[in-house]
Write an enzyme that holds these catalytic residues in place. Sequence first.
Site, PDB file in Angstrom:
ATOM      1  N   GLU A  98      11.217   4.428  -4.530  1.00 14.79           N
ATOM      2  CA  GLU A  98      10.466   3.739  -5.583  1.00 14.79           C
ATOM      3  C   GLU A  98      11.418   3.059  -6.568  1.00 14.79           C
ATOM      4  O   GLU A  98      12.448   3.628  -6.939  1.00 14.79           O
ATOM      5  CB  GLU A  98       9.613   4.786  -6.304  1.00 14.79           C
ATOM      6  CG  GLU A  98       8.741   4.298  -7.430  1.00 14.79           C
ATOM      7  CD  GLU A  98       7.915   5.434  -8.037  1.00 14.79           C
ATOM      8  OE1 GLU A  98       7.051   5.146  -8.885  1.00 14.79           O
ATOM      9  OE2 GLU A  98       8.136   6.615  -7.669  1.00 14.79           O
TER      10      GLU A  98
ATOM     11  N   LYS B  89       1.319   0.088  -7.782  1.00 12.98           N
ATOM     12  CA  LYS B  89       0.941   1.491  -7.912  1.00 12.98           C
ATOM     13  C   LYS B  89      -0.358   1.643  -8.707  1.00 12.98           C
ATOM     14  O   LYS B  89      -0.503   1.075  -9.798  1.00 12.98           O
ATOM     15  CB  LYS B  89       2.082   2.245  -8.596  1.00 12.98           C
ATOM     16  CG  LYS B  89       1.980   3.761  -8.588  1.00 12.98           C
ATOM     17  CD  LYS B  89       3.252   4.352  -9.190  1.00 12.98           C
ATOM     18  CE  LYS B  89       3.301   5.863  -9.110  1.00 12.98           C
ATOM     19  NZ  LYS B  89       4.558   6.389  -9.706  1.00 12.98           N
TER      20      LYS B  89
ATOM     21  N   CYS C 205       4.653   6.701  -4.326  1.00 15.15           N
ATOM     22  CA  CYS C 205       4.875   8.020  -4.911  1.00 15.15           C
ATOM     23  C   CYS C 205       3.584   8.822  -5.142  1.00 15.15           C
ATOM     24  O   CYS C 205       2.960   9.277  -4.204  1.00 15.15           O
ATOM     25  CB  CYS C 205       5.684   7.864  -6.197  1.00 15.15           C
ATOM     26  SG  CYS C 205       6.466   9.391  -6.787  1.00 15.15           S
TER      27      CYS C 205
END
Length: 256
Positions: free
Chosen positions: A38, A108, A142
Amino acid sequence: MRVALLQTVSRPHDVAGNLARLAEACTAADADLLVTPEMFLTGYDIGADAVAALAEPADGPSADAVAAIARTSGTAVLYGYPERHGGRVANAVALVGPDGTRLAGYRKTHLFGALDRACFTASDTPPAVVTWNGWGLGLLVCYDVEFPETVRALALAGADAVLVPTANMLPYDHVPRVLVPARAWENQVYVAYANWCGTEGSLTYGGLSCVAGPDGAVVRAGRDPELLVAELDRSALAVSRRANPYLADRRPDLYG
């Protein structure tokens, strides 16, 4: 499909140096696809001011540099970076084909803790599946993978593999050890989870990057820098999908 996960120590703020490391890894891996951690280009725990200063649009100079790396090495690349769009900054990833073409991007949707919320705006656009080289690929970042519905939605949309750049820190080893293999098994997909190792800012990363298969098999890195390479086998997908009835036996009439 041969997939490589670049588990490495962060070099905060050093975009040029990180691009050079990416080029080296693509050459060394001899893989079809390489996945970085990430926020690979800039580092993750670098503070909101630095994130804002280093953020680029999806078609910015770093995107051009990664495209050149992909073309030179003949390797598809999924990399993490801060994306500036519409006056906001997202924690984003981009998938680039071996010919340098941008195949997909994702921002995200689940922000983790104060660090994420101080730096980024959460996306309201769910991930999609892109087909490349005969594989359906889904993208997450993530914390996203820790929610069962994210991988389930991608599996139902046709994903064969879910690719997850991550910055998982100690003491959250249960994510790569328990949750990632569970997501792969319960959805009959591969999950490739690429993490940092070492320290950065206030964080100590856990490493343990892994590729979890639909049959329960896991290939895993340790705590130190490593270029983890795994073979994704379509026949394993087919066998798992015949043997494991979870998707076929769902009751969407009851549970959605």
